[in-house]
Design a protein around this motif. Structure first.
Motif, PDB file in Angstrom:
ATOM      1  N   LEU A  46       0.730  -1.562   0.060  1.00 51.00           N
ATOM      2  CA  LEU A  46       0.146  -0.057  -0.164  1.00 51.00           C
ATOM      3  C   LEU A  46       0.872   1.192   0.086  1.00 51.00           C
ATOM      4  CD1 LEU A  46      -2.933  -0.895   2.380  1.00 51.00           C
ATOM      5  CD2 LEU A  46      -3.085  -0.354  -0.137  1.00 51.00           C
ATOM      6  N   ALA A  47       1.926   1.208   0.527  1.00 52.12           N
ATOM      7  CA  ALA A  47       2.908   2.466   0.654  1.00 52.12           C
ATOM      8  C   ALA A  47       3.279   2.791  -0.712  1.00 52.12           C
ATOM      9  CB  ALA A  47       4.379   2.089   1.451  1.00 52.12           C
ATOM     10  N   LEU A  48       3.324   1.792  -1.626  1.00 48.25           N
ATOM     11  CA  LEU A  48       3.653   2.232  -3.240  1.00 48.25           C
ATOM     12  C   LEU A  48       2.750   3.225  -3.751  1.00 48.25           C
ATOM     13  CD1 LEU A  48       5.167  -0.994  -4.621  1.00 48.25           C
ATOM     14  CD2 LEU A  48       6.400   0.842  -3.420  1.00 48.25           C
ATOM     15  N   LEU A  49       1.371   3.261  -3.085  1.00 52.01           N
ATOM     16  CA  LEU A  49       0.528   4.287  -3.733  1.00 52.01           C
ATOM     17  C   LEU A  49       0.904   5.684  -3.500  1.00 52.01           C
ATOM     18  CD1 LEU A  49      -2.676   2.835  -2.363  1.00 52.01           C
ATOM     19  CD2 LEU A  49      -1.722   2.818  -4.777  1.00 52.01           C
ATOM     20  N   GLY A  50       1.772   5.862  -2.507  1.00 57.01           N
ATOM     21  CA  GLY A  50       2.248   7.140  -2.071  1.00 57.01           C
ATOM     22  C   GLY A  50       1.241   7.932  -1.370  1.00 57.01           C
ATOM     23  N   LEU A  51       0.410   7.271  -0.886  1.00 53.07           N
ATOM     24  CA  LEU A  51      -0.847   8.167  -0.127  1.00 53.07           C
ATOM     25  C   LEU A  51      -0.415   8.039   1.123  1.00 53.07           C
ATOM     26  CD1 LEU A  51      -4.125   6.684  -2.169  1.00 53.07           C
ATOM     27  CD2 LEU A  51      -3.016   9.118  -2.397  1.00 53.07           C
ATOM     28  N   SER A  52      -0.803   9.301   2.158  1.00 54.46           N
ATOM     29  CA  SER A  52      -0.701   9.242   3.727  1.00 54.46           C
ATOM     30  C   SER A  52      -1.815   8.259   3.887  1.00 54.46           C
ATOM     31  CB  SER A  52      -0.658  10.685   3.929  1.00 54.46           C
ATOM     32  OG  SER A  52      -1.992  11.174   3.706  1.00 54.46           O
ATOM     33  N   ALA A  53      -1.701   8.048   5.301  1.00 56.46           N
ATOM     34  CA  ALA A  53      -2.806   7.275   6.087  1.00 56.46           C
ATOM     35  C   ALA A  53      -4.025   8.197   5.857  1.00 56.46           C
ATOM     36  CB  ALA A  53      -2.103   7.116   7.431  1.00 56.46           C
ATOM     37  N   HIS A  54      -4.085   9.371   6.054  1.00 55.44           N
ATOM     38  CA  HIS A  54      -5.177  10.085   6.124  1.00 55.44           C
ATOM     39  C   HIS A  54      -5.808  10.104   4.665  1.00 55.44           C
ATOM     40  CE1 HIS A  54      -7.681  13.596   6.891  1.00 55.44           C
ATOM     41  NE2 HIS A  54      -7.349  14.131   5.950  1.00 55.44           N
ATOM     42  N   ALA A  55      -4.973  10.554   3.830  1.00 59.27           N
ATOM     43  CA  ALA A  55      -5.632  10.529   2.419  1.00 59.27           C
ATOM     44  C   ALA A  55      -6.352   9.187   1.898  1.00 59.27           C
ATOM     45  CB  ALA A  55      -4.424  10.720   1.451  1.00 59.27           C
ATOM     46  N   LEU A  56      -5.619   8.069   2.354  1.00 58.46           N
ATOM     47  CA  LEU A  56      -6.004   6.604   2.189  1.00 58.46           C
ATOM     48  C   LEU A  56      -7.322   6.402   2.637  1.00 58.46           C
ATOM     49  CD1 LEU A  56      -5.933   3.971   0.526  1.00 58.46           C
ATOM     50  CD2 LEU A  56      -4.342   3.053   2.492  1.00 58.46           C
ATOM     51  N   THR A  57      -7.546   6.923   3.865  1.00 64.45           N
ATOM     52  CA  THR A  57      -8.682   6.622   4.785  1.00 64.45           C
ATOM     53  C   THR A  57      -9.746   7.489   4.139  1.00 64.45           C
ATOM     54  OG1 THR A  57      -7.549   6.330   6.726  1.00 64.45           O
ATOM     55  CG2 THR A  57      -9.749   7.114   7.173  1.00 64.45           C
ATOM     56  N   ALA A  58      -9.590   8.883   3.705  1.00 65.81           N
ATOM     57  CA  ALA A  58     -10.302   9.585   3.286  1.00 65.81           C
ATOM     58  C   ALA A  58     -11.100   9.130   1.807  1.00 65.81           C
ATOM     59  CB  ALA A  58     -10.095  11.188   3.100  1.00 65.81           C
ATOM     60  N   LEU A  59     -10.067   8.712   1.098  1.00 65.64           N
ATOM     61  CA  LEU A  59     -10.268   7.905  -0.168  1.00 65.64           C
ATOM     62  C   LEU A  59     -11.407   6.905   0.035  1.00 65.64           C
ATOM     63  CD1 LEU A  59      -9.938   7.914  -3.172  1.00 65.64           C
ATOM     64  CD2 LEU A  59      -8.052   6.196  -2.675  1.00 65.64           C
ATOM     65  N   ALA A  60     -11.162   5.967   1.032  1.00 66.95           N
ATOM     66  CA  ALA A  60     -11.755   4.741   1.450  1.00 66.95           C
ATOM     67  C   ALA A  60     -13.243   5.487   1.583  1.00 66.95           C
ATOM     68  CB  ALA A  60     -11.372   3.974   2.342  1.00 66.95           C
ATOM     69  N   GLN A  61     -13.292   6.295   2.353  1.00 67.20           N
ATOM     70  CA  GLN A  61     -14.565   6.787   3.007  1.00 67.20           C
ATOM     71  C   GLN A  61     -15.487   7.305   1.650  1.00 67.20           C
ATOM     72  OE1 GLN A  61     -13.216   9.436   5.855  1.00 67.20           O
ATOM     73  NE2 GLN A  61     -13.248   7.999   7.659  1.00 67.20           N
ATOM     74  N   ARG A  62     -14.810   7.795   0.759  1.00 67.06           N
ATOM     75  CA  ARG A  62     -15.503   8.448  -0.440  1.00 67.06           C
ATOM     76  C   ARG A  62     -16.098   7.284  -1.195  1.00 67.06           C
ATOM     77  NH1 ARG A  62     -11.143  12.139  -0.309  1.00 67.06           N
ATOM     78  NH2 ARG A  62     -10.314  11.139  -2.280  1.00 67.06           N
ATOM     79  N   HIS A  63     -15.127   6.189  -1.175  1.00 68.12           N
ATOM     80  CA  HIS A  63     -15.785   5.344  -2.458  1.00 68.12           C
ATOM     81  C   HIS A  63     -15.833   3.781  -1.937  1.00 68.12           C
ATOM     82  CE1 HIS A  63     -15.158   7.993  -5.693  1.00 68.12           C
ATOM     83  NE2 HIS A  63     -13.767   8.410  -5.258  1.00 68.12           N
ATOM     84  N   PHE A  64     -15.441   3.548  -0.798  1.00 70.34           N
ATOM     85  CA  PHE A  64     -15.806   2.017  -0.363  1.00 70.34           C
ATOM     86  C   PHE A  64     -16.718   1.766   0.664  1.00 70.34           C
ATOM     87  CE2 PHE A  64     -10.763   1.842  -1.139  1.00 70.34           C
ATOM     88  CZ  PHE A  64     -10.913   1.950  -2.778  1.00 70.34           C
ATOM     89  N   THR A  65     -16.989   0.467   0.861  1.00 78.76           N
ATOM     90  CA  THR A  65     -17.892   0.200   2.061  1.00 78.76           C
ATOM     91  C   THR A  65     -17.481   0.661   3.589  1.00 78.76           C
ATOM     92  OG1 THR A  65     -17.205  -1.963   2.424  1.00 78.76           O
ATOM     93  CG2 THR A  65     -18.833  -1.734   0.445  1.00 78.76           C
ATOM     94  N   ALA A  66     -18.406   0.745   4.340  1.00 82.68           N
ATOM     95  CA  ALA A  66     -17.836   1.057   5.757  1.00 82.68           C
ATOM     96  C   ALA A  66     -17.211  -0.029   6.123  1.00 82.68           C
ATOM     97  CB  ALA A  66     -19.160   1.338   6.829  1.00 82.68           C
ATOM     98  N   ASP A  67     -17.424  -1.246   5.710  1.00 78.81           N
ATOM     99  CA  ASP A  67     -16.727  -2.286   6.322  1.00 78.81           C
ATOM    100  C   ASP A  67     -15.156  -2.495   6.039  1.00 78.81           C
ATOM    101  OD1 ASP A  67     -19.001  -3.137   7.814  1.00 78.81           O
ATOM    102  OD2 ASP A  67     -19.582  -4.616   6.287  1.00 78.81           O
ATOM    103  N   ALA A  68     -14.935  -1.851   4.709  1.00 80.63           N
ATOM    104  CA  ALA A  68     -13.606  -1.562   4.137  1.00 80.63           C
ATOM    105  C   ALA A  68     -12.705  -0.686   4.615  1.00 80.63           C
ATOM    106  CB  ALA A  68     -13.800  -1.675   2.482  1.00 80.63           C
ATOM    107  N   VAL A  69     -13.496   0.085   5.302  1.00 84.28           N
ATOM    108  CA  VAL A  69     -12.776   1.398   5.818  1.00 84.28           C
ATOM    109  C   VAL A  69     -11.773   1.206   6.790  1.00 84.28           C
ATOM    110  CG1 VAL A  69     -12.910   3.830   6.641  1.00 84.28           C
ATOM    111  CG2 VAL A  69     -14.375   3.063   4.700  1.00 84.28           C
ATOM    112  N   VAL A  70     -12.328   0.693   7.917  1.00 86.44           N
ATOM    113  CA  VAL A  70     -11.786   0.220   8.993  1.00 86.44           C
ATOM    114  C   VAL A  70     -10.377  -0.497   8.894  1.00 86.44           C
ATOM    115  CG1 VAL A  70     -11.846  -0.863  11.340  1.00 86.44           C
ATOM    116  CG2 VAL A  70     -13.690   0.371  10.571  1.00 86.44           C
ATOM    117  N   PRO A  71     -10.320  -1.805   8.149  1.00 87.72           N
ATOM    118  CA  PRO A  71      -9.446  -2.442   7.700  1.00 87.72           C
ATOM    119  C   PRO A  71      -8.022  -1.506   7.377  1.00 87.72           C
ATOM    120  CG  PRO A  71     -11.143  -3.706   7.157  1.00 87.72           C
ATOM    121  CD  PRO A  71     -11.676  -2.297   7.515  1.00 87.72           C
TER     122      PRO A  71
END
Length: 204
Positions: free
Chosen positions: A53-78
């Protein structure tokens, strides 16, 4: 059928695992709520199943925000619990990444989500550091996938590719032109199998 030699574990089926991960992220087997959700699920899944996942270059905050915009709630926490940092790169490569990211953000289509465009610009900039065709570095299925992605988010980039150049070469060239530099390969290009084809003299 491929046989596994005694004492040797079977190679991981990353394609199958990425598809399963993608479906888990979107909550829609074989699909997603939107085309953008589908794209980001593919990009994230391709790296998650490899522990990269680090190879995406996204910070933990950016990745979490991306997940909250597009993925299911169950996927965000992991994803929140997969603490990571962007890969450490050489100073010259860090400058390339920062410049490429800003260059792409400046060309973002007006109708796309600004945060999504920023995330994709980061992902693309970091992918340019890796030694393969851009679509493989992104975990996509082929050049057409990259074309569709760029058409959606950065259509001006597609419009500039009048010669049909490989996308990584085109991105590096356009960045150089935009910043007053000398066009040449992206940092990852020399490791690609087609480097001699794209740069027969070793440079643009």
């Amino acid at each position: 059928m491929t046989e596994t030699l005694p004492g040797h574990a079977a190679a991981p089926d990353f394609e199958r695992r990425a598809a399963a991960c993608r479906d888990r992220l979107t909550g829609v087997p074989g699909g997603a709520r939107s085309g953008d959700a589908w794209l980001f699920a593919r990009l994230v899944a391709a790296r998650e199943v490899r522990g990269e996942l680090a190879l995406l270059g996204l910070s933990a905050h950016a990745l979490t925000a991306l997940a909250q915009r597009h993925f299911t709630a169950d996927a965000v926490v992991p994803l929140m619990h997969l603490a990571h940092q962007a890969p450490v790169v050489e100073a010259t490569h860090a400058a390339f990444v920062a410049s490429m990211r800003e260059f792409l953000i400046g060309l973002a289509a007006p109708d796309v989500d600004a945060a999504d465009a920023q995330c994709l610009a980061t992902i693309l900039a970091y992918a340019c550091l890796r030694p393969d065709h851009l679509w493989r570095d992104l975990g996509l299925s082929g050049r057409d996938d990259v074309t569709q992605m760029l058409t959606r988010f950065f259509p001006e980039v597609v419009a500039r590719n009048r010669e049909g150049l490989r996308w990584k070469k085109l991105l590096a060239r356009e960045l150089a032109r935009a910043t007053g530099g000398v066009p040449g390969p992206a940092p990852g290009c020399p490791g690609c199998e087609d480097f001699a084809f794209c740069f027969p003299q070793g440079h643009e």
